[in-house]
Design a protein around this motif. Structure first.
Motif, PDB file in Angstrom:
ATOM      1  N   ILE A 330       0.852  -1.202   0.000  1.00  0.00           N
ATOM      2  CA  ILE A 330       0.000   0.000   0.000  1.00  0.00           C
ATOM      3  C   ILE A 330       0.886   1.249   0.000  1.00  0.00           C
ATOM      4  O   ILE A 330       0.694   2.195  -0.765  1.00  0.00           O
ATOM      5  N   LEU A 334       0.633   2.931  -3.694  1.00  0.00           N
ATOM      6  CA  LEU A 334      -0.508   3.862  -3.706  1.00  0.00           C
ATOM      7  C   LEU A 334      -0.047   5.214  -3.188  1.00  0.00           C
ATOM      8  O   LEU A 334       0.729   5.287  -2.247  1.00  0.00           O
ATOM      9  N   ILE A 336      -0.987   7.560  -1.003  1.00  0.00           N
ATOM     10  CA  ILE A 336      -1.909   7.951   0.063  1.00  0.00           C
ATOM     11  C   ILE A 336      -1.276   9.123   0.823  1.00  0.00           C
ATOM     12  O   ILE A 336      -0.112   9.049   1.205  1.00  0.00           O
ATOM     13  N   SER A 366      -8.150  -3.484   0.950  1.00  0.00           N
ATOM     14  CA  SER A 366      -9.267  -2.537   0.826  1.00  0.00           C
ATOM     15  C   SER A 366      -9.746  -2.088   2.199  1.00  0.00           C
ATOM     16  O   SER A 366     -10.074  -0.916   2.404  1.00  0.00           O
ATOM     17  N   ILE A 369      -7.263   0.450   3.645  1.00  0.00           N
ATOM     18  CA  ILE A 369      -7.345   1.766   2.995  1.00  0.00           C
ATOM     19  C   ILE A 369      -8.659   2.465   3.355  1.00  0.00           C
ATOM     20  O   ILE A 369      -8.692   3.659   3.628  1.00  0.00           O
ATOM     21  N   SER A 370      -9.736   1.676   3.399  1.00  0.00           N
ATOM     22  CA  SER A 370     -11.034   2.237   3.765  1.00  0.00           C
ATOM     23  C   SER A 370     -10.986   2.808   5.189  1.00  0.00           C
ATOM     24  O   SER A 370     -11.562   3.858   5.474  1.00  0.00           O
ATOM     25  N   LEU A 442      -9.452   0.240  -5.972  1.00  0.00           N
ATOM     26  CA  LEU A 442      -9.935   1.328  -5.118  1.00  0.00           C
ATOM     27  C   LEU A 442     -10.966   2.208  -5.806  1.00  0.00           C
ATOM     28  O   LEU A 442     -11.919   2.669  -5.174  1.00  0.00           O
ATOM     29  N   LYS A 446     -14.513   3.335  -3.857  1.00  0.00           N
ATOM     30  CA  LYS A 446     -14.496   4.644  -3.188  1.00  0.00           C
ATOM     31  C   LYS A 446     -15.717   5.501  -3.543  1.00  0.00           C
ATOM     32  O   LYS A 446     -16.248   5.399  -4.622  1.00  0.00           O
TER      33      LYS A 446
END
Ligand code: TYD
Ligand code: MG
Length: 446
Positions: A330, A334, A336, A366, A369-370, A442, A446
């Motif tokens: 992640i 990603l 973020i 998921s 990240i959520s 994602l 999302k």
């Protein structure tokens, strides 16, 4: 066919059991005169031509308890030795009484307990309404007495509850030691094969599965089953760990109630109850495969600001090392806007099941990240897939089976690895969203 019969002899002292290949007048160990005796062993070995060997088609014994017969590959192979291990209190003795009750329709069952008196077993049997004519109870720990009774009674099935309480006087150590357990199991194995008896051995293991007990017997017996559950959970899993005659890793589900154990046929309802928790950030639904069965599961992630220099990563139900890798992916793949080193991450597979397969990686990622970005994944989506180190979603096995189970429970959309598209035979109503990598996945949720 070639016959290679050989014989060998040795001499032993009747007084002290000293053994040698040379005759002696006076025992060199205990100094007794004329105590010598000769022992001749005959070993006959045959080599058979593979083509000439005829297989006897044995029909298996069915208990009519489907969850048990299925995991055993259709039933119990006659004259086999079956080990059932599990933590104390999980329900081994109760399960065996249920099985004994069914098997007693086929022949005599002898239930030997070294843990409980016949009255205690009787009261448990009464509680779960078992009163068959063909079940005999014996409270005994001395293996010689047990073997004598078995030879007298000629039962078709014998249950030894538990191997740790059995004792053989030839080995001076107390019951439950490695040497006692191995010796007793070997004697039982011989008894099973020479007297045509099917024998169940129950054994305790600790929570982490390590104990000088069932583990050392795994190679001696034909079949190893482990009875597992989470503490305080009324649902139990019977897992095939080894089977000389059938598939392994298959699982059966049971539920303990005040009337004993009953089979659980709709397993997804155990782990996924259509409640409101999936409307919270960090919760994702996925389909795992245990043995050959699909199970709908809820993966939960919780992230909080870390107070430590090294942030905490904890997991219940999924390998923590795998989770560390997923977090690294992640972080690297990603963009973020949050520093992962400042947050503690906790993962929980709801309802206490442990999942080993990597096919739920995508759901775990998921969920994390959520939780971090605090968005709620739509309620009607399930997510499946393995995650590669480059952030790609990799194909998984049994995709159609997973999708059918999700559809059965009312899900409308499924995110699956793009690589699974060529082997999918699903023609149901759910919308299939193919994810190439972690970023495309994602976008779908999302
Ligand atoms: P038991 O079969 O004695 O476990 P093991 O042989 O593995 O040590 O039973 C375990 C637990 O199950 C015990 O705490 C009592 C409970 N139990 C029920 O809840 N309902 C029942 O009908 C029975 C027989 C036991
Ligand atoms: Mg018991």
């Amino acid at each position: 066919m070639k016959n290679t019969s050989t014989s060998s002899s040795y001499y032993f002292c009747k007084q002290c059991n000293y053994k040698t290949y040379q005759w002696f007048g006076k025992c060199p160990v205990c100094k007794t005169w004329n105590s010598v005796s000769k022992y001749t062993t005959i070993n006959s070995a045959h080599a058979y031509r593979l083509k000439d060997i005829k297989i006897k088609q044995l029909s298996k014994y069915k208990t009519q308890i489907n969850e048990f017969d299925n995991i055993m590959g259709g039933g119990i192979v006659p004259d086999s030795l079956i080990l059932i291990g599990g933590a104390p209190g999980v329900g081994k003795s109760t399960l065996m009484l249920h099985i004994a009750s069914k098997l007693s329709n086929l022949g005599l069952v002898l239930y030997v307990s070294g843990e409980e008196s016949v009255l205690q077993i009787k009261s448990r049997a009464t509680r779960i309404e078992i009163s068959e004519q063909n079940i005999f109870l014996l409270s005994e720990t001395n293996i010689y007495n047990i073997v004598n009774i078995i030879c007298e009674m000629h039962p078709m099935f014998v249950i030894i509850d538990s191997i740790q309480t059995m004792y053989c006087q030839d080995f001076g150590t107390s019951s439950g030691t490695v040497i006692q357990i191995k010796e007793i199991a070997t004697q039982l194995l011989q008894l099973a094969k020479t007297h045509n008896i099917t024998i169940f051995i129950l054994g305790h293991i600790t929570k982490d599965g390590y104990l000088a007990g069932p583990k050392i017997l795994e190679h001696v017996v034909d079949t190893v089953l482990y009875f597992e559950n989470e503490k305080y959970n009324t649902y139990k899993i019977l897992r095939v760990y080894k089977n000389r005659f059938g598939p392994t890793n298959e699982i059966g589900f049971f539920k303990m109630s005040s009337f004993g154990l009953s089979e659980v046929l709709d397993t997804s309802l155990i782990y996924y109850r259509d409640n409101n928790t999936i409307n919270i950030a960090g919760n994702i639904v996925t389909v795992a495969i245990e043995g050959t069965r699909p199970i709908i599961l809820e993966v939960q992630a919780l992230t909080v600001k870390s107070e430590f220099s090294i942030p905490r990563r904890m997991s219940t139900g999924y390998d923590i090392k795998r989770i560390m890798i997923l977090i690294a992916v992640i972080e690297k793949r990603l963009n973020i806007p949050i520093n992962m080193h400042n947050i503690d991450i906790f993962i929980n597979i709801a309802s206490g099941i442990k999942i080993k397969e990597t096919a739920i990686d995508a759901a775990i990622v998921s969920a994390i990240i959520s939780a971090i970005l605090e968005f709620i994944c739509p309620k009607d989506i399930i997510i499946c897939g393995e995650l590669g180190l480059s952030g790609e979603i990799r194909p998984i096995s049994f995709i159609t089976k997973r999708l059918l189970e999700a559809e059965k429970l009312g899900f409308k959309k499924a995110i699956i690895p793009i690589g699974n598209l060529n082997n999918i035979t699903y023609t149901g109503k759910m919308a299939i969203l193919e994810a190439k990598d972690i970023s495309t996945m994602l976008q779908f949720i999302k």
